[in-house]
Design an enzyme around this catalytic site. Structure first.
Site, PDB file in Angstrom:
ATOM      1  N   THR A  82      48.487 -44.658  15.893  1.00  0.00           N
ATOM      2  CA  THR A  82      48.679 -43.215  15.698  1.00  0.00           C
ATOM      3  C   THR A  82      49.534 -42.600  16.801  1.00  0.00           C
ATOM      4  O   THR A  82      50.394 -41.744  16.532  1.00  0.00           O
ATOM      5  CB  THR A  82      47.314 -42.499  15.641  1.00  0.00           C
ATOM      6  N   SER A 113      51.201 -41.462   6.517  1.00  0.00           N
ATOM      7  CA  SER A 113      50.083 -41.642   7.436  1.00  0.00           C
ATOM      8  C   SER A 113      50.504 -42.708   8.429  1.00  0.00           C
ATOM      9  O   SER A 113      51.371 -43.544   8.133  1.00  0.00           O
ATOM     10  CB  SER A 113      48.826 -42.107   6.678  1.00  0.00           C
ATOM     11  N   THR A 114      49.874 -42.687   9.604  1.00  0.00           N
ATOM     12  CA  THR A 114      50.123 -43.790  10.541  1.00  0.00           C
ATOM     13  C   THR A 114      49.878 -45.125   9.861  1.00  0.00           C
ATOM     14  O   THR A 114      50.576 -46.116  10.140  1.00  0.00           O
ATOM     15  CB  THR A 114      49.191 -43.670  11.764  1.00  0.00           C
ATOM     16  N   ASN A 115      48.925 -45.162   8.931  1.00  0.00           N
ATOM     17  CA  ASN A 115      48.484 -46.425   8.363  1.00  0.00           C
ATOM     18  C   ASN A 115      49.474 -47.055   7.390  1.00  0.00           C
ATOM     19  O   ASN A 115      49.310 -48.220   7.014  1.00  0.00           O
ATOM     20  CB  ASN A 115      47.123 -46.244   7.693  1.00  0.00           C
ATOM     21  N   THR A 121      58.265 -95.505  23.318  1.00  0.00           N
ATOM     22  CA  THR A 121      57.114 -95.019  22.585  1.00  0.00           C
ATOM     23  C   THR A 121      55.899 -95.157  23.490  1.00  0.00           C
ATOM     24  O   THR A 121      55.705 -96.187  24.128  1.00  0.00           O
ATOM     25  CB  THR A 121      56.878 -95.819  21.286  1.00  0.00           C
ATOM     26  N   SER A 136      63.289 -76.684  46.997  1.00  0.00           N
ATOM     27  CA  SER A 136      62.175 -76.755  47.937  1.00  0.00           C
ATOM     28  C   SER A 136      62.512 -76.025  49.218  1.00  0.00           C
ATOM     29  O   SER A 136      63.659 -76.022  49.669  1.00  0.00           O
ATOM     30  CB  SER A 136      61.839 -78.220  48.251  1.00  0.00           C
ATOM     31  N   SER A 137      61.478 -75.412  49.803  1.00  0.00           N
ATOM     32  CA  SER A 137      61.646 -74.766  51.101  1.00  0.00           C
ATOM     33  C   SER A 137      61.387 -75.742  52.246  1.00  0.00           C
ATOM     34  O   SER A 137      61.545 -75.371  53.411  1.00  0.00           O
ATOM     35  CB  SER A 137      60.686 -73.573  51.210  1.00  0.00           C
ATOM     36  N   LYS A 151      66.411 -81.229  47.525  1.00  0.00           N
ATOM     37  CA  LYS A 151      65.624 -81.353  46.292  1.00  0.00           C
ATOM     38  C   LYS A 151      66.056 -80.281  45.286  1.00  0.00           C
ATOM     39  O   LYS A 151      66.210 -79.112  45.625  1.00  0.00           O
ATOM     40  CB  LYS A 151      64.140 -81.203  46.601  1.00  0.00           C
TER      41      LYS A 151
END
Length: 486
Positions: A107, A146-148, A193, A324-325, A330
């Site tokens: 609504t 209507s909202t509906n 697989t 990476s820090s 990396k």
């Protein structure tokens, strides 16, 4: 220090009382109450532009239908029509401020649209915002509605519009994988697989499989788009059509089809259509299918590129950022990783849709806002995920040809191609010997007298190993009586 001048306001009134609304705001008192009641997501409905467009299309079609059947005068209908068109064209979207998560079955969203479009129309008429005695958000802009019926119809139209861009991006991603399949058509590799070495294939075949599965998803999503085409305009509150003219439903459908260019149709049972959200649940499920299959592809890309020294290292993904820090040099597969996370979110959103669909009661489902938000978010995130996967990953993938060639050369799985000629038992014994001695399968087969060197080379050619060239019968190269027991 002088205080700032107060913001000019206008007074608006509803059944709960009066409120001051900023004079420049196109929304009104109903939107203001909703903004105060639902500070949940911190995301206004305008984050989904196609939902806003869908709302405006419904209001425009309703104005035209009401004018056609004579329940709204031409002047007011034309003003609403012109105002809605400006929203469809992309104007005033910032005025759609109510949160995507809200109580009231939508609504607040419907009233936000009614107020914004009404106040645009009032300006077009040369009148002040809030002059609802002349043009009312409810009596005129929301006439016969209507909202509906408005909200689910607008959501379906908006999702249909948004899906177009997702399908476009999905096809571009498919074509990207297809291009890589052609680039890698001659690159032989070991298939796997259950993460164990299997028979050879080409890297091109692997990437063609990715392209094919995305093509299937494109088809399924296109098919399920038709679920969004059944609407319930004319149902009003619960599907009985109370307060509507008998000619409204067919008239609004006609105008909506013209405006949206979608193959919309009115539901056969408006009471059922007003309470049921099964179409949203089915559509969401198809989105989840696409997300899960895309996530599986990303899992494969991460695995194939793993290493680069201690993993499979068969392909190289573009290096997009430092990984990476603490570990210099990396680089992580950040693009497939983010797509995986989007897929997880889509799966969660699908569960939300499922639970919300189940929770509806009697003649209405009050939880359509979270259904709409969940599906719009899924489409939006999936579209962006596909874009970044294509542009920042797939288009730049390269093959480690030397490594792949060496792995095929050392693989005992190639002996599978010789089983039609030497039998399974002999092939199994020679495979075991090759693993224990680290010797070539081809050499062992020739030394055992089971096949000639030329025939082994022929049968172990890349074309035959990958199935691109097949044989139709098992023709012994060396007669059974001449075979050497292994």
């Amino acid at each position: 220090m002088a205080s700032a001048a107060p913001t000019p306001t206008r007074t608006e009134t509803d059944s709960l009382g009066s409120m001051e609304i900023p004079v420049d705001a196109y929304w009104g008192i109903h939107t203001s109450r909703a903004d105060a009641n639902f500070p949940i997501s911190k995301r206004p409905i305008s984050v989904y532009p196609d939902l806003v467009v869908g709302l405006a299309m419904v209001k425009q079609a309703s104005a035209r239908a009401n004018r056609e059947i004579g329940v709204l005068d031409h002047e007011r209908a034309d003003l609403i029509d012109r105002a809605a068109q400006r929203v469809i064209d992309g104007e005033f979207h910032e005025q759609f401020t109510v949160g995507v998560i809200q109580g009231g079955a939508g609504t607040s969203t419907n009233m936000n649209a009614n107020e914004v479009i009404t106040n645009i129309a009032l300006e077009l008429a040369g009148r002040e915002k809030g002059d609802y005695a002349f043009l009312s958000p409810i009596d005129h802009t929301n006439r016969s509605q209507s909202t509906n019926d408005v909200y689910p119809t607008a959501v379906k139209i908006g999702l249909s519009l948004t899906l177009r861009s997702l399908l476009e991006e999905l096809d571009l991603l498919r074509l990207s994988f297809l291009g890589k399949s052609r680039e890698f058509h001659d690159v032989l590799k070991v298939g796997r697989t259950q993460l164990q070495d299997a028979v050879p294939m080409t890297l091109g075949q692997e990437f063609n499989g990715f392209a094919t599965t995305l093509g299937y998803d494109h088809t399924r999503l296109t098919e399920n788009a038709s679920l969004m085409f059944e609407i319930n305009m004319g149902a009003t509150a619960i599907g009985t059509g109370i307060t509507t003219h008998p000619g409204y439903a067919p008239a609004v459908l006609k105008h909506l089809r013209e405006i949206t260019q979608l193959d919309l149709r009115t539901a056969g049972d408006l009471v059922e259509a007003t309470s049921d959200t099964g179409s949203f649940m089915s559509f969401s499920s198809t989105l989840k299918r696409n997300a899960m299959k895309l996530s599986k592809i990303c899992n494969d890309l991460r695995l194939l590129s793993s290493g680069p020294q201690a993993g499979l290292g068969e392909i190289n993904l573009p290096a997009m950022q430092a990984g990476s820090s603490i570990m210099p040099g990396k680089v992580n597969p950040v693009i497939p990783e983010v797509v995986n996370q989007v897929a997880f979110a889509v799966a969660g959103a699908d569960m939300t849709v499922t639970m919300a669909a189940e929770a509806g009661q009697l003649q209405l489902n009050a939880f359509e806002p979270v259904i709409a938000h969940s599906i719009f978010q899924s489409i939006t995130w999936m579209r962006q995920a596909m874009w970044t996967l294509r542009v920042n990953c797939v288009d730049g993938i390269t093959a480690n040809r030397d490594r792949l060639g060496a792995m095929v050369g050392a693989s005992v799985g190639v002996i599978t191609a010789l089983t039609p000629f030497i039998g399974y038992a002999a092939a199994a014994a020679l495979a075991k010997t090759a693993l224990l001695t680290n010797r070539s399968v081809a050499d062992l087969v020739v030394e055992a007298g089971l096949m000639s060197r030329d025939e082994v080379v022929k049968q172990l050619s890349p074309a035959r190993l990958s199935g691109l060239e097949t044989i139709t019968a098992a023709i012994p190269v060396i007669s059974p009586e001449d075979r050497i027991e292994v």
